[in-house]
Design a protein around this motif. Sequence first.
Motif, PDB file in Angstrom:
ATOM      1  N   GLN A 159       6.706   3.816 -18.478  1.00  0.00           N
ATOM      2  CA  GLN A 159       6.364   2.408 -18.720  1.00  0.00           C
ATOM      3  C   GLN A 159       6.708   1.529 -17.516  1.00  0.00           C
ATOM      4  OE1 GLN A 159       8.081   1.052 -22.406  1.00  0.00           O
ATOM      5  NE2 GLN A 159       6.106   1.145 -23.440  1.00  0.00           N
ATOM      6  N   PRO A 160       7.940   1.588 -16.984  1.00  0.00           N
ATOM      7  CA  PRO A 160       8.234   0.786 -15.786  1.00  0.00           C
ATOM      8  C   PRO A 160       7.385   1.171 -14.573  1.00  0.00           C
ATOM      9  CG  PRO A 160      10.271   1.541 -16.799  1.00  0.00           C
ATOM     10  CD  PRO A 160       9.147   2.239 -17.495  1.00  0.00           C
ATOM     11  N   VAL A 161       7.076   2.460 -14.444  1.00  0.00           N
ATOM     12  CA  VAL A 161       6.257   2.916 -13.323  1.00  0.00           C
ATOM     13  C   VAL A 161       4.845   2.345 -13.433  1.00  0.00           C
ATOM     14  CG1 VAL A 161       5.156   4.971 -12.324  1.00  0.00           C
ATOM     15  CG2 VAL A 161       7.604   4.990 -12.828  1.00  0.00           C
ATOM     16  N   ARG A 162       4.279   2.410 -14.614  1.00  0.00           N
ATOM     17  CA  ARG A 162       2.924   1.867 -14.810  1.00  0.00           C
ATOM     18  C   ARG A 162       2.907   0.354 -14.662  1.00  0.00           C
ATOM     19  NH1 ARG A 162       1.973   6.270 -19.450  1.00  0.00           N
ATOM     20  NH2 ARG A 162       1.256   7.947 -18.069  1.00  0.00           N
ATOM     21  N   TYR A 163       3.972  -0.303 -15.088  1.00  0.00           N
ATOM     22  CA  TYR A 163       4.088  -1.749 -14.886  1.00  0.00           C
ATOM     23  C   TYR A 163       4.100  -2.061 -13.393  1.00  0.00           C
ATOM     24  CZ  TYR A 163       6.090  -6.437 -14.786  1.00  0.00           C
ATOM     25  OH  TYR A 163       6.315  -7.770 -14.522  1.00  0.00           O
ATOM     26  N   ALA A 164       4.890  -1.307 -12.630  1.00  0.00           N
ATOM     27  CA  ALA A 164       4.964  -1.522 -11.181  1.00  0.00           C
ATOM     28  C   ALA A 164       3.601  -1.300 -10.523  1.00  0.00           C
ATOM     29  CB  ALA A 164       6.018  -0.603 -10.561  1.00  0.00           C
ATOM     30  N   LEU A 165       2.868  -0.294 -10.974  1.00  0.00           N
ATOM     31  CA  LEU A 165       1.534  -0.063 -10.429  1.00  0.00           C
ATOM     32  C   LEU A 165       0.609  -1.243 -10.699  1.00  0.00           C
ATOM     33  CD1 LEU A 165       0.693   3.702 -11.124  1.00  0.00           C
ATOM     34  CD2 LEU A 165       0.785   2.542  -8.923  1.00  0.00           C
ATOM     35  N   SER A 166       0.667  -1.770 -11.912  1.00  0.00           N
ATOM     36  CA  SER A 166      -0.195  -2.919 -12.234  1.00  0.00           C
ATOM     37  C   SER A 166       0.214  -4.157 -11.436  1.00  0.00           C
ATOM     38  CB  SER A 166      -0.201  -3.204 -13.733  1.00  0.00           C
ATOM     39  OG  SER A 166       1.031  -3.719 -14.158  1.00  0.00           O
ATOM     40  N   GLN A 208       0.833  -1.204   0.000  1.00  0.00           N
ATOM     41  CA  GLN A 208       0.000   0.000   0.000  1.00  0.00           C
ATOM     42  C   GLN A 208       0.870   1.258   0.000  1.00  0.00           C
ATOM     43  OE1 GLN A 208      -3.188   0.189  -0.645  1.00  0.00           O
ATOM     44  NE2 GLN A 208      -3.049   2.400  -0.576  1.00  0.00           N
ATOM     45  N   THR A 209       1.903   1.276   0.842  1.00  0.00           N
ATOM     46  CA  THR A 209       2.819   2.420   0.869  1.00  0.00           C
ATOM     47  C   THR A 209       3.557   2.544  -0.461  1.00  0.00           C
ATOM     48  OG1 THR A 209       3.103   2.139   3.250  1.00  0.00           O
ATOM     49  CG2 THR A 209       4.767   3.456   2.101  1.00  0.00           C
ATOM     50  N   SER A 210       3.983   1.411  -1.007  1.00  0.00           N
ATOM     51  CA  SER A 210       4.667   1.414  -2.308  1.00  0.00           C
ATOM     52  C   SER A 210       3.751   1.947  -3.397  1.00  0.00           C
ATOM     53  CB  SER A 210       5.130   0.002  -2.676  1.00  0.00           C
ATOM     54  OG  SER A 210       6.069  -0.470  -1.746  1.00  0.00           O
ATOM     55  N   LYS A 211       2.491   1.557  -3.354  1.00  0.00           N
ATOM     56  CA  LYS A 211       1.536   2.019  -4.365  1.00  0.00           C
ATOM     57  C   LYS A 211       1.364   3.533  -4.311  1.00  0.00           C
ATOM     58  CE  LYS A 211      -3.132   1.206  -6.078  1.00  0.00           C
ATOM     59  NZ  LYS A 211      -4.369   0.427  -5.888  1.00  0.00           N
ATOM     60  N   ILE A 212       1.303   4.074  -3.112  1.00  0.00           N
ATOM     61  CA  ILE A 212       1.163   5.527  -2.944  1.00  0.00           C
ATOM     62  C   ILE A 212       2.374   6.235  -3.539  1.00  0.00           C
ATOM     63  CG2 ILE A 212       1.119   7.384  -1.224  1.00  0.00           C
ATOM     64  CD1 ILE A 212      -0.582   5.414   0.531  1.00  0.00           C
ATOM     65  N   GLU A 213       3.567   5.744  -3.239  1.00  0.00           N
ATOM     66  CA  GLU A 213       4.785   6.382  -3.731  1.00  0.00           C
ATOM     67  C   GLU A 213       4.927   6.221  -5.246  1.00  0.00           C
ATOM     68  OE1 GLU A 213       8.252   8.624  -3.783  1.00  0.00           O
ATOM     69  OE2 GLU A 213       6.603   8.504  -2.362  1.00  0.00           O
ATOM     70  N   VAL A 214       4.636   5.043  -5.769  1.00  0.00           N
ATOM     71  CA  VAL A 214       4.737   4.822  -7.215  1.00  0.00           C
ATOM     72  C   VAL A 214       3.701   5.684  -7.940  1.00  0.00           C
ATOM     73  CG1 VAL A 214       4.476   3.110  -9.058  1.00  0.00           C
ATOM     74  CG2 VAL A 214       5.748   2.522  -6.994  1.00  0.00           C
ATOM     75  N   SER A 215       2.528   5.837  -7.369  1.00  0.00           N
ATOM     76  CA  SER A 215       1.506   6.715  -7.960  1.00  0.00           C
ATOM     77  C   SER A 215       1.984   8.155  -7.993  1.00  0.00           C
ATOM     78  CB  SER A 215       0.193   6.616  -7.177  1.00  0.00           C
ATOM     79  OG  SER A 215      -0.355   5.336  -7.279  1.00  0.00           O
ATOM     80  N   ARG A 216       2.668   8.572  -6.924  1.00  0.00           N
ATOM     81  CA  ARG A 216       3.219   9.933  -6.887  1.00  0.00           C
ATOM     82  C   ARG A 216       4.278  10.110  -7.972  1.00  0.00           C
ATOM     83  NH1 ARG A 216       7.384  12.669  -5.702  1.00  0.00           N
ATOM     84  NH2 ARG A 216       8.584  10.853  -5.064  1.00  0.00           N
ATOM     85  N   ILE A 217       5.142   9.123  -8.129  1.00  0.00           N
ATOM     86  CA  ILE A 217       6.177   9.166  -9.165  1.00  0.00           C
ATOM     87  C   ILE A 217       5.528   9.267 -10.538  1.00  0.00           C
ATOM     88  CG2 ILE A 217       7.973   7.799 -10.316  1.00  0.00           C
ATOM     89  CD1 ILE A 217       8.669   6.676  -7.482  1.00  0.00           C
ATOM     90  N   GLU A 218       4.487   8.485 -10.764  1.00  0.00           N
ATOM     91  CA  GLU A 218       3.797   8.518 -12.057  1.00  0.00           C
ATOM     92  C   GLU A 218       3.184   9.893 -12.315  1.00  0.00           C
ATOM     93  OE1 GLU A 218       0.267   7.125 -14.799  1.00  0.00           O
ATOM     94  OE2 GLU A 218       0.013   7.351 -12.656  1.00  0.00           O
ATOM     95  N   LYS A 219       2.581  10.475 -11.297  1.00  0.00           N
ATOM     96  CA  LYS A 219       1.953  11.791 -11.439  1.00  0.00           C
ATOM     97  C   LYS A 219       2.991  12.849 -11.810  1.00  0.00           C
ATOM     98  CE  LYS A 219      -1.056  15.012  -9.016  1.00  0.00           C
ATOM     99  NZ  LYS A 219      -0.349  16.235  -8.717  1.00  0.00           N
ATOM    100  N   VAL A 220       4.113  12.836 -11.120  1.00  0.00           N
ATOM    101  CA  VAL A 220       5.165  13.828 -11.377  1.00  0.00           C
ATOM    102  C   VAL A 220       5.664  13.724 -12.819  1.00  0.00           C
ATOM    103  CG1 VAL A 220       7.564  14.443 -10.814  1.00  0.00           C
ATOM    104  CG2 VAL A 220       5.910  14.059  -8.987  1.00  0.00           C
ATOM    105  N   HIS A 221       5.984  12.513 -13.249  1.00  0.00           N
ATOM    106  CA  HIS A 221       6.520  12.339 -14.592  1.00  0.00           C
ATOM    107  C   HIS A 221       5.463  12.583 -15.662  1.00  0.00           C
ATOM    108  CE1 HIS A 221      10.497  11.214 -13.375  1.00  0.00           C
ATOM    109  NE2 HIS A 221      10.038  10.259 -12.586  1.00  0.00           N
ATOM    110  N   SER A 222       4.221  12.256 -15.397  1.00  0.00           N
ATOM    111  CA  SER A 222       3.143  12.525 -16.350  1.00  0.00           C
ATOM    112  C   SER A 222       2.957  14.026 -16.540  1.00  0.00           C
ATOM    113  CB  SER A 222       1.831  11.893 -15.882  1.00  0.00           C
ATOM    114  OG  SER A 222       1.908  10.504 -15.933  1.00  0.00           O
TER     115      SER A 222
END
Length: 95
Positions: free
Chosen positions: A50-57, A5-19
Amino acid sequence: MLDYQTSKIEVSRIEKVHSEIVGFLREVESDFHEIPARNLALRIENNILQPVRYALSVIETIQDVGPDQIPDVILQKWNLSILEVLEYGGVDFEF
């Protein structure tokens, strides 16, 4: 074991920043900067998003199925993918 859950929050933040960065670069309309900006946006999408979205999935799959139901070999590979995104923001730097 990762806290998914914590990883998902951080990976989502990373995705938002790069998007947001990609969105900004795609809006560049200067004759001199348009092509380099779009090239950089494409590189960010391919090498980071791509790697960030893969990690989210992967995280969502692990949460849905449960880590105990996933074979250890696959779970280790997926955990590594998640850790790489958390550490490098989706980029595997070569020195």
